[in-house]
Design a protein around this motif. Structure first.
Motif, PDB file in Angstrom:
ATOM      1  N   ARG A 119       0.812  -1.209   0.000  1.00  0.00           N
ATOM      2  CA  ARG A 119       0.000   0.000   0.000  1.00  0.00           C
ATOM      3  C   ARG A 119       0.853   1.272   0.000  1.00  0.00           C
ATOM      4  NH1 ARG A 119      -2.613  -0.748   5.979  1.00  0.00           N
ATOM      5  NH2 ARG A 119      -1.073   0.378   7.219  1.00  0.00           N
ATOM      6  N   LEU A 120       2.004   1.176  -0.610  1.00  0.00           N
ATOM      7  CA  LEU A 120       2.853   2.354  -0.715  1.00  0.00           C
ATOM      8  C   LEU A 120       2.250   3.435  -1.601  1.00  0.00           C
ATOM      9  CD1 LEU A 120       6.511   1.041  -0.909  1.00  0.00           C
ATOM     10  CD2 LEU A 120       5.569   2.606   0.780  1.00  0.00           C
ATOM     11  N   ASN A 121       1.214   3.079  -2.366  1.00  0.00           N
ATOM     12  CA  ASN A 121       0.558   4.095  -3.175  1.00  0.00           C
ATOM     13  C   ASN A 121      -0.226   5.086  -2.329  1.00  0.00           C
ATOM     14  OD1 ASN A 121      -1.220   1.783  -2.666  1.00  0.00           O
ATOM     15  ND2 ASN A 121      -2.742   2.956  -3.790  1.00  0.00           N
ATOM     16  N   GLN A 122      -0.446   4.777  -1.043  1.00  0.00           N
ATOM     17  CA  GLN A 122      -1.140   5.705  -0.168  1.00  0.00           C
ATOM     18  C   GLN A 122      -0.134   6.680   0.425  1.00  0.00           C
ATOM     19  OE1 GLN A 122      -3.611   3.808   2.763  1.00  0.00           O
ATOM     20  NE2 GLN A 122      -4.112   2.117   1.403  1.00  0.00           N
ATOM     21  N   ALA A 123      -0.419   7.975   0.303  1.00  0.00           N
ATOM     22  CA  ALA A 123       0.498   8.974   0.839  1.00  0.00           C
ATOM     23  C   ALA A 123       0.602   8.858   2.342  1.00  0.00           C
ATOM     24  CB  ALA A 123       0.033  10.378   0.459  1.00  0.00           C
ATOM     25  N   ILE A 124      -0.527   8.685   3.005  1.00  0.00           N
ATOM     26  CA  ILE A 124      -0.587   8.495   4.446  1.00  0.00           C
ATOM     27  C   ILE A 124      -1.716   7.530   4.737  1.00  0.00           C
ATOM     28  CG2 ILE A 124       0.465  10.641   5.221  1.00  0.00           C
ATOM     29  CD1 ILE A 124      -2.175  11.943   5.291  1.00  0.00           C
TER      30      ILE A 124
ATOM     31  N   PHE B 284      14.161 -20.962   0.653  1.00  0.00           N
ATOM     32  CA  PHE B 284      13.616 -19.622   0.552  1.00  0.00           C
ATOM     33  C   PHE B 284      13.059 -19.368  -0.839  1.00  0.00           C
ATOM     34  CE2 PHE B 284      15.066 -17.869   4.541  1.00  0.00           C
ATOM     35  CZ  PHE B 284      16.154 -18.656   4.868  1.00  0.00           C
ATOM     36  N   LYS B 285      12.168 -18.392  -0.933  1.00  0.00           N
ATOM     37  CA  LYS B 285      11.622 -17.959  -2.218  1.00  0.00           C
ATOM     38  C   LYS B 285      11.382 -16.455  -2.142  1.00  0.00           C
ATOM     39  CE  LYS B 285       6.972 -19.266  -0.655  1.00  0.00           C
ATOM     40  NZ  LYS B 285       5.769 -20.048  -0.964  1.00  0.00           N
ATOM     41  N   SER B 286      11.332 -15.803  -3.302  1.00  0.00           N
ATOM     42  CA  SER B 286      11.245 -14.350  -3.358  1.00  0.00           C
ATOM     43  C   SER B 286      10.007 -13.902  -4.113  1.00  0.00           C
ATOM     44  CB  SER B 286      12.477 -13.763  -4.054  1.00  0.00           C
ATOM     45  OG  SER B 286      13.651 -14.170  -3.402  1.00  0.00           O
ATOM     46  N   ARG B 287       9.391 -12.864  -3.609  1.00  0.00           N
ATOM     47  CA  ARG B 287       8.288 -12.216  -4.318  1.00  0.00           C
ATOM     48  C   ARG B 287       8.637 -10.751  -4.500  1.00  0.00           C
ATOM     49  NH1 ARG B 287       2.643 -10.196  -1.699  1.00  0.00           N
ATOM     50  NH2 ARG B 287       1.840  -9.104  -3.527  1.00  0.00           N
ATOM     51  N   ILE B 288       8.658 -10.296  -5.732  1.00  0.00           N
ATOM     52  CA  ILE B 288       8.972  -8.896  -6.006  1.00  0.00           C
ATOM     53  C   ILE B 288       7.676  -8.101  -6.052  1.00  0.00           C
ATOM     54  CG2 ILE B 288       9.931  -7.277  -7.685  1.00  0.00           C
ATOM     55  CD1 ILE B 288      11.913  -9.391  -8.497  1.00  0.00           C
ATOM     56  N   ILE B 289       7.616  -7.061  -5.231  1.00  0.00           N
ATOM     57  CA  ILE B 289       6.457  -6.176  -5.210  1.00  0.00           C
ATOM     58  C   ILE B 289       6.830  -4.947  -6.003  1.00  0.00           C
ATOM     59  CG2 ILE B 289       4.838  -4.928  -3.739  1.00  0.00           C
ATOM     60  CD1 ILE B 289       5.608  -6.813  -1.474  1.00  0.00           C
ATOM     61  N   SER B 290       6.209  -4.746  -7.165  1.00  0.00           N
ATOM     62  CA  SER B 290       6.626  -3.725  -8.111  1.00  0.00           C
ATOM     63  C   SER B 290       5.614  -2.595  -8.162  1.00  0.00           C
ATOM     64  CB  SER B 290       6.773  -4.342  -9.512  1.00  0.00           C
ATOM     65  OG  SER B 290       7.085  -3.359 -10.449  1.00  0.00           O
ATOM     66  N   TYR B 291       6.116  -1.376  -8.433  1.00  0.00           N
ATOM     67  CA  TYR B 291       5.237  -0.206  -8.470  1.00  0.00           C
ATOM     68  C   TYR B 291       5.326   0.516  -9.806  1.00  0.00           C
ATOM     69  CZ  TYR B 291       4.672  -1.210  -3.674  1.00  0.00           C
ATOM     70  OH  TYR B 291       4.362  -1.875  -2.527  1.00  0.00           O
ATOM     71  N   TYR B 292       5.343  -0.256 -10.856  1.00  0.00           N
ATOM     72  CA  TYR B 292       5.430   0.357 -12.166  1.00  0.00           C
ATOM     73  C   TYR B 292       4.084   0.323 -12.893  1.00  0.00           C
ATOM     74  CZ  TYR B 292      10.261  -0.533 -11.115  1.00  0.00           C
ATOM     75  OH  TYR B 292      11.471  -0.593 -10.488  1.00  0.00           O
ATOM     76  N   GLN B 293       3.063  -0.139 -12.209  1.00  0.00           N
ATOM     77  CA  GLN B 293       1.751  -0.256 -12.815  1.00  0.00           C
ATOM     78  C   GLN B 293       0.805   0.720 -12.138  1.00  0.00           C
ATOM     79  OE1 GLN B 293       0.528  -4.336 -12.971  1.00  0.00           O
ATOM     80  NE2 GLN B 293       2.584  -5.065 -13.420  1.00  0.00           N
ATOM     81  N   ALA B 294      -0.422   0.785 -12.612  1.00  0.00           N
ATOM     82  CA  ALA B 294      -1.416   1.674 -12.011  1.00  0.00           C
ATOM     83  C   ALA B 294      -1.628   1.297 -10.565  1.00  0.00           C
ATOM     84  CB  ALA B 294      -2.715   1.573 -12.764  1.00  0.00           C
ATOM     85  N   LEU B 295      -1.677   2.285  -9.673  1.00  0.00           N
ATOM     86  CA  LEU B 295      -1.830   2.045  -8.249  1.00  0.00           C
ATOM     87  C   LEU B 295      -3.218   2.444  -7.804  1.00  0.00           C
ATOM     88  CD1 LEU B 295       1.617   3.377  -7.060  1.00  0.00           C
ATOM     89  CD2 LEU B 295       0.932   1.016  -7.386  1.00  0.00           C
TER      90      LEU B 295
END
Length: 457
Positions: free
Chosen positions: A374-379, A446-457
């Motif tokens: 939810r980094l797309n939320q300013a606060i 272990f396994k990795s999940r990439i959380i990307s912010y290059y798409q519409a938020l």
């Protein structure tokens, strides 16, 4: 040259001062709040509306950085001595502010509070010393106040001083806001790419009883193991470091001064991480913590050199300006959203020499994953802020990461059963970590999940 958001903000703050003495600015970490504030001060000085400036900030390192910036912009000393236009101090110094009271009462003073969320209290409820001093003394005496924050909330939910609230629940009304999405679109901040590390198999032993879990969330939900215990596992640290080192090495092929930040849970934990870095990967790192008197000097040295790694315990979280930091290995046991965003802000400062992406590696602790998503939320939703959904434009997605935000990557699974703990730590293992505690927990994949912010938020 000022950025467009800084120009708009300065104009808004100066207009605010026509009718009010206080202003509160929210601007995402890494966007340039200090420079903006210095130009507000310069404008007030040029218009002869103030005689002096006092800046407060969370740490000695940040205080020194503010002093340097204000001296450059104002072209006058800013050390609090004779002939200076102002002074930069830490919040801790506010417990002894009697020496400033005369100046505040006899002069026209602009007081700037950097990262104002460090202060809490409403004058009647329980509050920390900084918040009480702000409300009872400084606010009354200052001609103008300018409060700055990149994360306008506190984990304890106490109200932030100097904020004007729009309702009884404490919803904050900022006078100017500049969020991360705007900063990315304006190419002011890097876009964050956060990799959450989970596990396929964890075995917990309690006496003769053995339990197996398939994820960190399941493990923590059971309650047999604390998050700090997971962070102390050599397997966990080694895997997290391996991904972080791989990314930083890749970045340094095109930008040789790119740096990496590792955030540790304690000083002993930092020593453990440092030992693995050296013994397993052949990498060196300096440690900075509140326990070291020379931490400020070490941070300043790291800022200006081209060394790879710095390990921090509660020292490099906010306001510390090291633009070359581009990779963060988040191994702290503090899991508040406030701290998460503060740490993330350290790797989002844009530079001309480096790529427009900041990389954070973090364990898939449920709260941390939620914060990342939810980094797309300013606060947070509980605070007032008018915002519309926007697209992140102008940021290129690496081809090998374009579709990686939908789940965990199978090709990143690794097993660390071949790691010899004694080889990593040598004979000092028991001094660094509790070996008997580690023996209760075994993490094998272990396994990795990439959380990307290059798409519409």
């Amino acid at each position: 040259m000022l950025r467009e958001w800084q120009k708009r903000c300065i104009h808004q703050v100066l207009n605010q001062y026509l009718n009010h003495s206080d202003a509160l600015v929210l601007a995402t970490p890494g966007s340039g709040k200090t420079i903006m504030a210095s130009y507000v001060a310069k404008s007030l000085l040029d218009k002869r509306k103030i005689d002096y400036i006092v800046c407060f900030s969370p740490s000695k390192v940040v205080s020194q950085s503010i002093r340097v910036t204000f001296e450059q912009i104002l072209e006058r000393p800013f050390n609090g001595q004779l002939g200076a236009l102002g002074t930069s101090r830490t919040y801790h110094s506010m417990t002894n502010i009697n020496e400033l009271i005369n100046n505040l009462s006899m002069s026209r003073v602009l007081v700037i509070f950097d990262e104002i969320h460090h202060c809490a209290g409403d004058g009647s409820s329980l509050s920390n010393t900084w918040g009480f001093q702000l409300l009872s003394t400084i606010q009354k005496l200052a001609t103008y106040t300018l409060s700055l924050t990149g994360t306008p909330w506190r984990a304890d939910t106490l109200p932030i001083p100097l904020a004007r609230y729009s309702d009884p629940e404490g919803n904050i009304q900022c006078d100017f806001s500049y969020d991360l999405i705007e900063a990315i679109n304006d190419k002011v901040c890097r876009a964050p790419l956060i990799t959450a590390i989970d596990t396929d198999q964890v075995m917990v032993r309690k006496g003769q009883e053995r339990k197996t879990y398939r994820s960190i969330a399941e493990l923590l939900e059971n309650g047999d193991v604390s998050y700090r215990m997971i962070l102390k596992q050599p397997e966990t640290i080694t895997y997290m470091l391996s991904l972080s080192i791989q990314k930083l090495d890749e970045l340094r092929t095109t930008s040789s001064n790119s740096g990496g930040l590792i955030v540790a849970a304690s000083y002993a934990h930092a020593l453990q991480i440092q030992a693995i870095l050296s013994g397993h990967f052949g990498k060196s790192a300096i440690i900075v913590s509140y326990k070291q008197e020379d931490s400020a000097e070490l941070i300043n040295s790291f800022r200006d050199d081209s060394s790879e790694w710095i390990i921090s315990i509660a020292m490099i979280s906010e306001g510390t300006d090291i633009p070359r930091l581009q990779v963060c290995c988040n191994l702290t046991d503090v899991t508040t959203e406030l701290y998460f965003r503060q740490i993330l802000g350290r790797i989002l400062r844009m530079t001309t020499e480096q790529t427009a992406i900041g990389y954070m590696f973090v364990l898939a602790e449920p709260d941390l994953v939620e914060y990342a998503e939810r980094l797309n939320q300013a606060i947070p939703d509980s605070y007032h802020y008018e915002q519309t959904d926007r697209l992140l434009e102008g940021v290129e997605i690496p081809n090998n990461q374009a579709n990686s935000n939908h789940g965990y990557q199978d090709d990143t699974r690794k097993t660390f059963s071949d790691i010899n703990v004694d080889d990593i730590f040598g004979s000092n293992l028991n001094e660094l970590i509790n070996h008997s505690t580690l023996a209760e927990l075994s993490m094998s994949s272990f396994k990795s999940r990439i959380i990307s912010y290059y798409q519409a938020l």
